[in-house]
Write a protein that holds these residues in place. Structure first.
Motif, PDB file in Angstrom:
ATOM      1  N   GLY A 188       0.801  -1.218   0.000  1.00  0.00           N
ATOM      2  CA  GLY A 188       0.000   0.000   0.000  1.00  0.00           C
ATOM      3  C   GLY A 188       0.832   1.265   0.000  1.00  0.00           C
ATOM      4  N   LEU A 189       2.116   1.149   0.308  1.00  0.00           N
ATOM      5  CA  LEU A 189       3.017   2.305   0.237  1.00  0.00           C
ATOM      6  C   LEU A 189       3.265   2.738  -1.201  1.00  0.00           C
ATOM      7  CD1 LEU A 189       5.641   1.186   2.918  1.00  0.00           C
ATOM      8  CD2 LEU A 189       3.888   2.957   3.183  1.00  0.00           C
ATOM      9  N   PHE A 190       2.899   1.889  -2.168  1.00  0.00           N
ATOM     10  CA  PHE A 190       3.095   2.208  -3.587  1.00  0.00           C
ATOM     11  C   PHE A 190       1.780   2.595  -4.280  1.00  0.00           C
ATOM     12  CE2 PHE A 190       6.359  -0.955  -2.450  1.00  0.00           C
ATOM     13  CZ  PHE A 190       7.511  -0.264  -2.801  1.00  0.00           C
ATOM     14  N   GLY A 191       0.643   2.323  -3.648  1.00  0.00           N
ATOM     15  CA  GLY A 191      -0.642   2.623  -4.259  1.00  0.00           C
ATOM     16  C   GLY A 191      -1.750   1.877  -3.554  1.00  0.00           C
ATOM     17  N   ASN A 192      -2.990   2.308  -3.792  1.00  0.00           N
ATOM     18  CA  ASN A 192      -4.117   1.749  -3.050  1.00  0.00           C
ATOM     19  C   ASN A 192      -4.912   0.716  -3.827  1.00  0.00           C
ATOM     20  OD1 ASN A 192      -5.374   3.378  -4.893  1.00  0.00           O
ATOM     21  ND2 ASN A 192      -6.299   4.779  -3.405  1.00  0.00           N
ATOM     22  N   SER A 193      -4.327   0.144  -4.874  1.00  0.00           N
ATOM     23  CA  SER A 193      -4.992  -0.908  -5.641  1.00  0.00           C
ATOM     24  C   SER A 193      -3.950  -1.639  -6.472  1.00  0.00           C
ATOM     25  CB  SER A 193      -6.062  -0.325  -6.558  1.00  0.00           C
ATOM     26  OG  SER A 193      -5.467   0.466  -7.578  1.00  0.00           O
ATOM     27  N   ALA A 194      -4.346  -2.810  -6.988  1.00  0.00           N
ATOM     28  CA  ALA A 194      -3.441  -3.544  -7.868  1.00  0.00           C
ATOM     29  C   ALA A 194      -3.111  -2.727  -9.100  1.00  0.00           C
ATOM     30  CB  ALA A 194      -4.068  -4.880  -8.255  1.00  0.00           C
ATOM     31  N   ALA A 195      -4.094  -2.010  -9.606  1.00  0.00           N
ATOM     32  CA  ALA A 195      -3.870  -1.176 -10.791  1.00  0.00           C
ATOM     33  C   ALA A 195      -2.857  -0.077 -10.501  1.00  0.00           C
ATOM     34  CB  ALA A 195      -5.197  -0.577 -11.268  1.00  0.00           C
ATOM     35  N   ALA A 196      -2.924   0.487  -9.296  1.00  0.00           N
ATOM     36  CA  ALA A 196      -1.981   1.552  -8.926  1.00  0.00           C
ATOM     37  C   ALA A 196      -0.562   1.010  -8.839  1.00  0.00           C
ATOM     38  CB  ALA A 196      -2.405   2.180  -7.604  1.00  0.00           C
ATOM     39  N   LEU A 197      -0.417  -0.200  -8.331  1.00  0.00           N
ATOM     40  CA  LEU A 197       0.912  -0.801  -8.269  1.00  0.00           C
ATOM     41  C   LEU A 197       1.446  -1.037  -9.671  1.00  0.00           C
ATOM     42  CD1 LEU A 197       0.109  -1.227  -5.272  1.00  0.00           C
ATOM     43  CD2 LEU A 197       1.200  -3.469  -5.406  1.00  0.00           C
ATOM     44  N   THR A 198       0.602  -1.531 -10.559  1.00  0.00           N
ATOM     45  CA  THR A 198       1.018  -1.782 -11.935  1.00  0.00           C
ATOM     46  C   THR A 198       1.428  -0.497 -12.634  1.00  0.00           C
ATOM     47  OG1 THR A 198      -0.465  -3.687 -12.064  1.00  0.00           O
ATOM     48  CG2 THR A 198       0.303  -2.748 -14.152  1.00  0.00           C
ATOM     49  N   THR A 216      -0.170  -9.886  -8.076  1.00  0.00           N
ATOM     50  CA  THR A 216      -1.525  -9.420  -7.777  1.00  0.00           C
ATOM     51  C   THR A 216      -2.615 -10.258  -8.435  1.00  0.00           C
ATOM     52  OG1 THR A 216      -1.486  -7.868  -9.649  1.00  0.00           O
ATOM     53  CG2 THR A 216      -0.691  -7.050  -7.516  1.00  0.00           C
ATOM     54  N   ALA A 217      -2.325 -10.932  -9.548  1.00  0.00           N
ATOM     55  CA  ALA A 217      -3.355 -11.682 -10.280  1.00  0.00           C
ATOM     56  C   ALA A 217      -3.917 -12.816  -9.422  1.00  0.00           C
ATOM     57  CB  ALA A 217      -2.777 -12.247 -11.577  1.00  0.00           C
ATOM     58  N   GLY A 218      -5.227 -12.830  -9.267  1.00  0.00           N
ATOM     59  CA  GLY A 218      -5.869 -13.864  -8.472  1.00  0.00           C
ATOM     60  C   GLY A 218      -5.826 -13.606  -6.980  1.00  0.00           C
ATOM     61  N   HIS A 219      -5.324 -12.452  -6.578  1.00  0.00           N
ATOM     62  CA  HIS A 219      -5.204 -12.110  -5.163  1.00  0.00           C
ATOM     63  C   HIS A 219      -5.953 -10.819  -4.852  1.00  0.00           C
ATOM     64  CE1 HIS A 219      -2.026 -15.015  -3.817  1.00  0.00           C
ATOM     65  NE2 HIS A 219      -1.910 -15.131  -5.129  1.00  0.00           N
ATOM     66  N   THR A 220      -6.298 -10.638  -3.573  1.00  0.00           N
ATOM     67  CA  THR A 220      -7.028  -9.450  -3.145  1.00  0.00           C
ATOM     68  C   THR A 220      -6.109  -8.474  -2.434  1.00  0.00           C
ATOM     69  OG1 THR A 220      -7.638 -10.478  -1.034  1.00  0.00           O
ATOM     70  CG2 THR A 220      -9.155 -10.783  -2.898  1.00  0.00           C
ATOM     71  N   PHE A 221      -6.429  -7.204  -2.557  1.00  0.00           N
ATOM     72  CA  PHE A 221      -5.664  -6.150  -1.902  1.00  0.00           C
ATOM     73  C   PHE A 221      -5.783  -6.270  -0.386  1.00  0.00           C
ATOM     74  CE2 PHE A 221      -4.862  -1.848  -0.350  1.00  0.00           C
ATOM     75  CZ  PHE A 221      -3.828  -1.411  -1.153  1.00  0.00           C
ATOM     76  N   GLU A 222      -6.979  -6.578   0.079  1.00  0.00           N
ATOM     77  CA  GLU A 222      -7.229  -6.715   1.509  1.00  0.00           C
ATOM     78  C   GLU A 222      -6.921  -8.139   1.972  1.00  0.00           C
ATOM     79  OE1 GLU A 222      -8.006  -4.303   3.545  1.00  0.00           O
ATOM     80  OE2 GLU A 222      -8.368  -2.746   2.038  1.00  0.00           O
ATOM     81  N   MET A 223      -6.358  -8.257   3.166  1.00  0.00           N
ATOM     82  CA  MET A 223      -6.103  -9.553   3.762  1.00  0.00           C
ATOM     83  C   MET A 223      -7.149  -9.792   4.856  1.00  0.00           C
ATOM     84  SD  MET A 223      -2.590 -11.079   5.473  1.00  0.00           S
ATOM     85  CE  MET A 223      -1.620 -11.121   3.965  1.00  0.00           C
TER      86      MET A 223
END
Length: 520
Positions: free
Chosen positions: A334-344, A356-363
């Protein structure tokens, strides 16, 4: 992957020798009855003995991955590096393990810690396996046997012992001081306080720093490695002793930077790949080899533990195995962005090192593999050259590297240390960030909160995070919450006694002079 001939010299014999010295075990006639006899016959055998002691930080035992120097139901669990990942990373904010087997849940959720947790015992026992072994050899070399390069060898042994003591100081806050004066005593050694242990390690390292060589064989300590441990000791001195020593930390940080000859690797991932032995950034590695020094506890634990065929292709990272155990939380990615798309979309190459594929941002369930993002920072594939898949990792673990030194300098500058300036700190931080293609900062951005976050972005999963959070006052209490802190999804306050691990029950039973840490 690298040539480990020096590292593995005579390991089987060395293991028997050390065991026989401690436990008076009978050995085969081909094995000498004492280290003194061995070294008197062959002074060059000290190379193998020294290598064995370096190996105690990387391998579980001298006789393959199913062997262990210490007692445990699963040899692979007992390795030092596996203990560091478990106790420094899983207990902190950035990484969680889903297995939950026999004590791991307590670490992952920072809750329910007690002195019977085997993972606390493994690290304590590992330190107190290495410390008397090193002391025994130091005593022999100083008093009985002459060997080639004796000053250098003894200096390295004293560093190895100090490194083991450092983790006792950091993790347990007390222990016993075993040195040449009380080695092989027949009565239990008295308990040493955190300050007493700090003072001993400081005095040892200061003396060694003046004697050890400026350069050495890859994987062995040199002057910069000793200075790095001194800098770490002083950086955390306020936690360990109550007295800040940032000025002293800066002295040795500057020496590593200006005299060590290290440079940032232009390829960030190359520091965590199978050929990272070529990186000029790595100051002190714990060595690995997939053929000649197999271990379930070195980077094999990190690489294989972050992979699963359920969502990934492990072979792309140079391994045949997938253990489906570890995932990062949003406190890290989350230090890089608030979603998988933001990280990409992030230009920061460090943001791309999460699957990130097949995984959720929240644990929402830390035991569910698809909750959170596996870290692919460490891999068994080479940065340059062909891909070879193996069961065990050949990637060395960079215990110390230059990027860490730069960020330590910046922290000392912010804390007002003499010998460190904010403009130079900005330069060093921007060197680290530019290498990662991250945006540059200026002096106004340089705060303690920023440095703590940047240390996470750069150094997570390298065995520093718990210590960092404690030093910054963020580990216990409620000022900083992360997923599953205190056993709660949203995070909950934990009591201050969690700044130290409990002294293992077995240690208390073995030495009546040891007392339990408060709160346990």
């Amino acid at each position: 992957m690298k040539n480990l001939k020096i590292k593995l010299f005579s390991l089987g014999v060395v293991g028997l020798l050390f065991t026989s010295c401690l436990n008076d075990l009978d050995t085969k006639p081909v094995v000498e009855s004492s280290l003194e006899n061995l070294l008197a016959k062959d002074p060059n055998a000290v190379t193998g003995l020294l290598s064995k002691l370096y190996g105690t930080f990387a391998l579980s035992g001298a006789n393959g991955p199913a062997s262990s120097d210490i007692t445990g139901p699963d040899a692979g669990e007992t390795a030092f590096l596996r203990g560091i990942v478990n106790l420094q990373d899983f207990t902190a904010d950035g990484m969680k393990n889903r297995w939950g087997d026999d004590g791991l849940d307590q670490l992952t959720t920072t809750s329910g810690w007690n002195s019977n947790n085997k993972f606390f015992r493994y690290l304590f026992d590992r330190a107190y396996y290495t410390i008397p072994q090193a002391t025994n050899l130091i005593k022999i070399l100083n008093e009985t046997v002459d060997t080639p390069n004796e000053v250098q060898v003894v200096s390295e042994l004293r560093f190895i012992r100090s490194l083991a003591y450092y983790y006792v100081i950091d993790c347990f806050g007390k222990g016993v001081l075993i040195n040449e004066s009380n080695f092989n005593t027949t009565v239990p050694v008295k308990q040493a306080s955190r300050i007493e242990m700090f003072n001993f390690v400081e005095s040892e390292l200061l003396d060694v720093e003046a004697k050890i060589g400026a350069t050495n064989t890859y994987g062995r300590a040199n002057k910069s490695v000793v200075r790095m441990l001194l800098a770490k000791l002083y950086l955390n001195a306020e936690v360990y002793t109550g007295t800040p020593r940032y000025n002293d930390a800066t002295i040795f940080i500057n020496k590593v930077i200006t005299e060590g000859g290290y440079s940032l690797n232009s390829n960030f991932v190359a520091n965590f790949s199978g050929d990272n032995n070529t990186s000029q950034e790595v100051i002190f590695p714990l060595l690995a080899d997939p053929i000649t020094s197999q271990s379930f506890g070195n980077t094999t634990y990190i690489v294989n533990g972050n992979l699963s065929t359920a969502t990934m292709t492990p072979g792309n990272y140079g391994t045949n195995q997938n253990w489906a155990g570890h995932r990062a939380t949003k406190a890290w990615f989350g230090l890089f962005g608030n979603s998988a798309a933001a990280l990409t979309a992030s230009p920061d190459v460090r943001a791309q090192l999460f699957w990130t594929a097949g995984h959720t941002f929240e644990m929402t369930d830390y035991k569910e593999w698809t909750n959170g993002y596996p870290s692919v920072k460490f891999r068994n594939s080479n940065a340059v050259g062909p891909l070879t898949q193996t069961d065990f990792s050949g990637t060395d673990f960079p215990l110390y590297r230059l990027a860490d030194v730069y960020l330590m300098y910046a922290e000392c500058a912010i804390r007002g240390a003499s010998g460190a300036t904010l403009p130079q700190a900005v330069t060093y931080v921007n060197n680290v960030r530019t290498r990662a293609s991250a945006t540059v900062i200026d002096v106004a951005d340089l705060t303690l909160d920023f440095i703590l976050d940047e240390r996470a972005r750069e150094l997570n999963l390298e065995g520093h995070r718990r210590t960092d959070l404690i030093r910054f006052g963020k580990f216990t209490g409620a000022s900083y919450l992360w997923p599953w802190k205190g056993g709660v999804l949203e995070g909950a306050s934990i009591s201050s006694n969690y700044k130290l691990f409990p002294i293992p029950t077995t240690a208390l039973q073995a030495n009546p002079n040891l007392t339990q840490n408060p709160g346990y």
